[in-house]
Design a protein around this motif. Structure first.
Motif, short mmCIF file in Angstrom:
data_model
loop_
_atom_site.label_atom_id
_atom_site.label_comp_id
_atom_site.label_asym_id
_atom_site.label_seq_id
_atom_site.Cartn_x
_atom_site.Cartn_y
_atom_site.Cartn_z
N ARG A 160 63.47 8.19 21.72
CA ARG A 160 62.83 9.09 22.69
C ARG A 160 63.63 9.21 23.98
NH1 ARG A 160 57.25 9.85 22.03
NH2 ARG A 160 56.88 9.31 24.19
N ASN B 128 66.33 12.26 23.71
CA ASN B 128 65.97 13.61 24.19
C ASN B 128 65.08 13.56 25.43
OD1 ASN B 128 63.51 12.93 23.11
ND2 ASN B 128 63.22 14.87 22.04
N LEU C 273 62.25 12.23 26.20
CA LEU C 273 60.79 12.18 26.23
C LEU C 273 60.39 10.94 27.02
CD1 LEU C 273 59.49 13.30 22.74
CD2 LEU C 273 59.49 14.55 24.89
N ARG D 290 67.93 19.21 25.68
CA ARG D 290 66.97 19.35 24.57
C ARG D 290 67.29 20.54 23.68
NH1 ARG D 290 61.95 18.02 28.47
NH2 ARG D 290 61.99 15.75 28.25
N MET E 156 63.58 17.39 17.21
CA MET E 156 62.87 16.12 17.01
C MET E 156 61.70 16.29 16.06
SD MET E 156 61.78 13.25 19.68
CE MET E 156 61.21 11.66 19.11
N PHE F 282 58.34 14.14 14.63
CA PHE F 282 57.49 13.02 15.05
C PHE F 282 56.75 12.40 13.87
CE2 PHE F 282 57.91 15.98 18.54
CZ PHE F 282 58.06 15.19 19.66
N SER G 153 53.62 11.82 13.86
CA SER G 153 52.33 12.50 13.68
C SER G 153 52.48 14.02 13.64
CB SER G 153 51.39 12.09 14.81
OG SER G 153 52.03 12.27 16.05
N ASN H 172 52.69 16.70 14.94
CA ASN H 172 52.51 17.45 16.19
C ASN H 172 52.72 18.94 16.07
OD1 ASN H 172 52.05 14.95 17.26
ND2 ASN H 172 54.02 14.80 18.32
N LEU H 173 52.29 19.50 14.95
CA LEU H 173 52.27 20.97 14.87
C LEU H 173 51.20 21.47 15.84
CD1 LEU H 173 52.58 21.56 11.03
CD2 LEU H 173 54.36 21.73 12.77
N PHE H 174 51.34 22.74 16.26
CA PHE H 174 50.35 23.31 17.16
C PHE H 174 49.17 23.83 16.33
CE2 PHE H 174 54.50 24.20 19.43
CZ PHE H 174 54.43 23.03 20.17
N PRO H 175 47.99 23.21 16.46
CA PRO H 175 46.90 23.51 15.53
C PRO H 175 46.35 24.92 15.65
CG PRO H 175 46.14 22.05 17.27
CD PRO H 175 47.62 22.17 17.44
N ALA I 197 59.21 28.80 19.65
CA ALA I 197 60.27 28.27 20.51
C ALA I 197 61.55 29.10 20.38
CB ALA I 197 60.55 26.81 20.17
N ARG J 256 60.49 23.77 12.05
CA ARG J 256 60.31 24.18 13.44
C ARG J 256 61.45 23.66 14.30
NH1 ARG J 256 55.08 22.12 16.82
NH2 ARG J 256 56.10 20.11 16.48
N ALA J 257 61.86 22.40 14.06
CA ALA J 257 62.96 21.84 14.84
C ALA J 257 64.28 22.49 14.47
CB ALA J 257 63.02 20.33 14.62
N LEU K 218 65.76 26.03 15.98
CA LEU K 218 66.49 26.20 17.23
C LEU K 218 67.97 25.86 17.05
CD1 LEU K 218 63.84 24.70 19.67
CD2 LEU K 218 64.32 27.09 19.18
#
Lengths: 213, 257
Positions: free
Chosen positions: B56, B59, B61, B91, B96, B98, B100, B102-105, B116, B164-165, B168
């Motif tokens: 972490r 990048n 975090l 970044r 990255m 994760f 968990s 961490n998709l956007f629900p 992004a 998603r990562a 970019l």
């Protein structure tokens, strides 16, 4: 009796206007208050906390008197409607700020981290990622508050805003039929509350069905 | 951005003298690490050894207390004295994934992968969606594009997070225990995607408990304990003939499970 009822009903639009007006003011103004409350700047966050406690601790009725008779006596000429909207809007705003704050706390830290790791600009993180999730989590609490607010608008009658309770008071004094008139007033409040609860449940269920975790 | 040519021999990631404390507790005690382009580095070690924190810090975090982190020519010093702009630049090159997901629900799968690209790379929605569909196809989930994340299994969500990562076009991908929240079976489909990425030449740092992945897919393994790298080297060597007692203990403990 029917013409009395017809007369009463003319107060309904004003009650709804006050409710949704104050709600609109509060929903919007609550955002900067919540942000100030969560600011890392200690002066700002403490000031916001103090404002929230102060506004929440004073009854709406006293606020309306303060604004209408207090500010209104010389400092600012305010119409009863503006004073009522301002007072109820302010009270709503601090309550919204607290609702938002609770919702923010419920959002998984991973949501912030993912949006940071992706390099999303700050506005996008707030408006597109976190904001909508805060709104969704807040919705039931906001709806509950709106129903409470609908009833609280009755205090505006004290400073002469011609809403439902005002009309009821006026008509009962004219006709001496207090029981019937205020029963009708109560019935009209119920009739206004139910759709709010119903719509909120509908919207909530719809969102839940889509994004349920 | 022209520092990306294949002949560049400078390390893509360079971590020097990295220290990190949470209050009085020091979780990273002077880490040096360099990762070359195309390298796949696995970081293993017991919980609390600082592996995730190290990742972490790469990048940012987590800000660090001392030392520097350099990724693709962007150097960040201690305690985020760096401006937002520098962070964004760093970044920009780092993807990255994760534990968990961490998709956007509240966004459907396609929006999750596209948003992004639009906000960071300035792609139009059509361009972004096209790229997203390519990547979703690549991770085997093109048919989920219009679904919401909640309708996807954990393994699917993690593959979407990878897409998603990747969207970019990062130069390096960081994986923070990407399979730890998954049933073994679902973990396998995520590992398969990661293996494919590795074969495609992506530079990766992977914090993992998957010993097979560490041994078979990565080029290099780092073993961390108590905030330090206690052993590192070519994967097979480290995994089969660890030199230090602490590393031997750890490896035999995870293998006995």
């Amino acid at each position: 009796m029917l013409d009395i009822l017809g007369n009463l009903v003319t107060g309904v639009p004003m009650t709804l206007f006050l409710t949704f007006g104050a709600l609109l003011v509060g929903v919007i103004l609550g955002i900067p208050i919540c942000m100030a409350r969560r600011s890392h700047h200690p002066v700002l966050s403490n000031l916001a906390a103090a404002v929230i406690v102060a506004i929440r601790s004073i009854p709406p009725l006293v606020w309306l008197f303060l604004i209408y008779f207090g500010l209104g006596s010389g400092i600012l000429r305010l119409s009863p409607l503006v004073a009522a909207l301002g007072g109820l809007g302010l009270i709503t705003a601090v309550n919204m700020a607290e609702i938002y704050r609770g919702s923010l706390a419920a959002i998984h830290a991973g949501q912030w981290e993912a949006s940071q790791a992706l390099g999303l600009p700050r506005w996008s993180r707030l408006v597109e990622i976190i904001g909508p999730q805060v709104a969704r989590i807040s919705l039931p609490a906001v709806a509950t508050y709106a129903i409470g607010l609908l009833k609280d608008t009755a205090v505006a009658s004290i400073i002469g805003v011609p809403e439902l309770a005002f009309k009821g008071t006026y008509l009962s004094q004219q006709t001496f039929k207090g029981l019937e008139i205020f029963a009708a007033v109560g019935f009209l409040y119920i009739a206004m509350s139910l759709p709010i609860a119903w719509v909120s449940r509908l919207v909530d269920a719809r969102i839940r069905q889509r994004v349920a975790q | 951005m022209n520092e990306t040519s294949a002949t560049d021999i400078r390390p893509l990631v360079l971590v020097e003298g990295l220290r990190k404390s949470f209050g009085s507790h020091e979780v990273l005690k002077g880490i040096d690490l360099s990762v070359q382009r195309g390298e796949i580095v696995a970081i293993i070690g017991p919980s609390g050894s600082g592996k995730s924190t190290l990742l972490r810090c790469v990048n940012q975090l987590e800000t660090h207390t001392a030392g520097t982190v350099t990724v693709a020519g962007v150097t960040i010093g201690p305690d985020s004295a760096s401006h937002d702009r520098e962070l964004q630049k760093l970044r920009r090159n780092v993807g990255m994934v994760f534990q968990s997901f961490n998709l956007f629900p509240h966004l459907n799968v396609l929006r999750n992968v596209s948003i992004a690209q639009q906000r960071v790379l300035g792609r139009s929605q059509a361009e972004a969606d096209e790229r997203s569909m390519q990547l979703l196809t690549r991770v085997g989930l093109a048919d989920k594009a219009k679904q919401y994340p909640a309708r996807c299994s954990g393994g699917q969500q993690q593959r979407i997070a990878i897409a998603r990562a990747l969207a970019l076009d990062p130069q390096i991908m960081l994986f923070d225990e990407p399979t730890s929240a998954l049933d073994p079976e679902l973990g396998l489909e995520v590992l398969a995607v990661m293996r494919e990425l590795a074969e495609g030449g992506m530079t990766m740092i992977v914090v993992t408990h998957e010993m097979h992945f560490a041994e078979d897919v990565s080029n290099r393994v780092l073993i961390m304990a108590d905030g330090e790298i206690i052993e590192q080297g070519p994967s097979r060597e480290v995994m089969q003939k660890p030199q230090t007692e602490r590393a031997r203990q750890f490896l035999s403990a995870v293998r006995d499970r």
